[in-house]
Design an enzyme around this catalytic site. Structure first.
Site, PDB file in Angstrom:
ATOM      1  N   TYR A  97      15.516  30.804   8.426  1.00 17.24           N
ATOM      2  CA  TYR A  97      14.174  31.454   9.007  1.00 17.24           C
ATOM      3  C   TYR A  97      14.097  31.647  10.569  1.00 17.24           C
ATOM      4  CZ  TYR A  97      11.983  30.949   4.319  1.00 17.24           C
ATOM      5  OH  TYR A  97      12.040  30.992   3.142  1.00 17.24           O
ATOM      6  N   LYS A 113       0.936  -1.160   0.112  1.00 13.80           N
ATOM      7  CA  LYS A 113       0.019   0.087  -0.220  1.00 13.80           C
ATOM      8  C   LYS A 113       0.947   1.197   0.050  1.00 13.80           C
ATOM      9  CE  LYS A 113      -0.409  -0.249   5.023  1.00 13.80           C
ATOM     10  NZ  LYS A 113      -1.225  -0.676   6.110  1.00 13.80           N
TER      11      LYS A 113
HETATM   12  C1  LIG Z   1      -0.693  -1.717   6.753  1.00 12.61           C
HETATM   13  C2  LIG Z   1      -1.302  -3.146   7.148  1.00 12.61           C
HETATM   14  C3  LIG Z   1      -0.619  -4.227   7.414  1.00 12.61           C
HETATM   15  C4  LIG Z   1       1.075  -4.221   7.325  1.00 12.61           C
HETATM   16  O1  LIG Z   1       1.477  -3.845   8.527  1.00 12.61           O
HETATM   17  P1  LIG Z   1       2.880  -3.803   8.997  1.00 12.61           P
HETATM   18  O2  LIG Z   1       3.170  -3.501  10.351  1.00 12.61           O
HETATM   19  O3  LIG Z   1       3.467  -2.628   7.813  1.00 12.61           O
HETATM   20  O4  LIG Z   1       3.679  -5.203   8.417  1.00 12.61           O
HETATM   21  C5  LIG Z   1      -1.234  -5.397   7.680  1.00 12.61           C
HETATM   22  N1  LIG Z   1      -2.548  -5.311   7.555  1.00 12.61           N
HETATM   23  C6  LIG Z   1      -3.293  -3.994   7.455  1.00 12.61           C
HETATM   24  C7  LIG Z   1      -4.606  -4.381   7.774  1.00 12.61           C
HETATM   25  C8  LIG Z   1      -2.743  -3.175   7.266  1.00 12.61           C
HETATM   26  O5  LIG Z   1      -3.364  -1.924   7.309  1.00 12.61           O
END
Ligand SMILES: *Cc1c(COP(=O)(O)O)cnc(C)c1O
Length: 397
Positions: free
Chosen positions: A276, A49
């Site tokens: 800044y 993702k």
């Molecule tokens: C992001 C996510 C994962 C992955 O989790 P990590 O800790 O990055 O391995 C697994 N399951 C769901 C539902 C997620 O949203």
């Protein structure tokens, strides 16, 4: 955004660009991490993702699939379709689509969808009917985060409705999933309670007549340190790119490095305000080096006053506030010239600060920093060594 592919086995991975800031994506590290994690999971779903945590969803997906991952996971169907259009045909699950979404793409592209409610199930059934095909779903139970997933009190109803749809021939329940709220800290009590809730949820599904082949609860932290939460499949994202959410298993390799050239150098006296609002004032004569990257490239403003970078093998502090496009480094008496390359975020192989250190300085998570590394950075991709391994998850018809 421009991307260069280093030749396989290129020496000096941080191939030097003396004019532009570079994000080096280490697919060799992703390959290493995948193999390592796959060794501790019954099956591995590579979670790609948010564009593969900012490193390129297609690249990370292909690398993971070639090194032991059995399937892919994404948050949204849009992300799933992008993978399919790029020719990635592994088993693929999407889990955060709106209940009113048109799930035709899931059917047409052979993407499994998570179903946290009867409304979501109805959307899946509608798409299946429209196209005269079966949609593959994973019923998603909230195991104690009060975030995504089906609230436990609605779960029996969801299981019953899903079974009805299965019997009607529109839906196939291939999995039951949950997600742990307290995995990163390996909170034993919270995770035990979540695991119990999950097991009960699976029992409910069975009682409703469902026979989900894949039970999946754990993510990276579970693969590293929570054997009881591994079940049939582990969904791993952070670990692929070298982030250990538990901070306890120094076995993963960082998959991102950021370097930047010095574009300007000046020698100043004591009492000079830098940047800044002059949040940094020199206390002695020193040398200041300007780097052409800032918060628009993903360096957090909140790390100002704490962050350091590696200049000629030495840690040197940022001087003043991180600006949108630039930062200043107080390099002291180091002999630094325009065109010299500074490591801003390192991989842990040398003294350069790591993503985790930056996250600590900024008061955030390494995940946030990684996903926020900007589109303006030039990308250089170090490929993984070639491999092939067929996927093993349920086949789509
Ligand atoms: C992001 C996510 C994962 C992955 O989790 P990590 O800790 O990055 O391995 C697994 N399951 C769901 C539902 C997620 O949203």
């Amino acid at each position: 955004m421009s991307t260069t592919l280093c030749p396989p086995g290129a020496a000096g991975v941080a191939a030097v660009d003396r004019t532009r800031p570079v994000l080096t994506v280490r697919l060799d590290a992703v390959a290493h991490n995948t193999r390592l994690l796959a060794g501790s999971a019954r099956r591995l779903m590579a979670v790609v993702k948010a564009d593969g945590f900012g490193l390129g969803a297609v690249d990370v997906a292909r690398t993971a699939l070639g090194n032991g991952a059995d399937a892919l996971g994404v948050a949204t169907l849009t992300e799933a379709v992008e993978l399919r259009l790029a020719g990635v045909d592994a088993p693929l699950l999407s889990w955060l689509d709106a209940p009113g979404a048109d799930l035709s793409d899931a059917v047409l592209h052979g993407v499994d969808v998570a179903v946290p409610s009867v409304a979501h199930l109805d959307a899946a059934v509608a798409a299946a009917r429209r196209l005269g095909r079966v949609v593959h779903v994973h019923l998603y139970l909230d195991c104690g985060a009060a975030r995504d997933g089906c609230p436990p009190e609605l779960w029996p109803g969801l299981c019953t409705a899903a079974r009805r749809a299965e019997v009607a021939g529109t839906v196939r329940v291939g999995g039951v999933m949950g997600h742990l709220a307290c995995a990163a800290g390996l909170d034993v009590e919270a995770n035990a309670a979540a695991t119990v809730r999950f097991v009960r949820g699976v029992e409910h599904a069975h009682a409703a007549g469902l026979r989900p082949a894949l039970r999946h609860l754990g993510a990276t932290a579970a693969v590293l340190g929570l054997p009881a939460a591994r079940f049939d499949l582990s969904r791993v994202g952070a670990g692929l790119v070298g982030i250990d959410p538990t901070g306890r298993f120094p076995v993963l390799r960082a998959a991102a490095q950021v370097t930047a050239p010095v574009v300007q150098v000046r020698d100043v006296g004591a009492g000079v305000g830098v940047g800044y609002d002059h949040t940094y004032v020199t206390t002695a004569p020193t040398r200041l080096a300007l780097l052409p990257l800032g918060y628009a490239d993903g360096l957090p403003v909140t790390a100002s006053g704490r962050a350091e970078v590696l200049v000629h093998g030495r840690r040197r502090p940022l001087a003043g506030r991180v600006s949108m496009d630039q930062v200043v480094v107080d390099v002291g008496d180091l002999s630094v010239r325009p065109g010299d390359v500074v490591t801003v975020i390192g991989t842990g192989d040398d003294a350069a600060p790591t993503l985790t250190e930056w996250a600590g300085w900024a008061g955030t998570l390494p995940h946030e920093l990684l996903t926020g590394l900007g589109r303006r950075l030039v990308r250089r991709v170090v490929p993984a060594p070639p491999t092939s391994r067929p996927s093993a998850l349920e086949e789509h018809p």
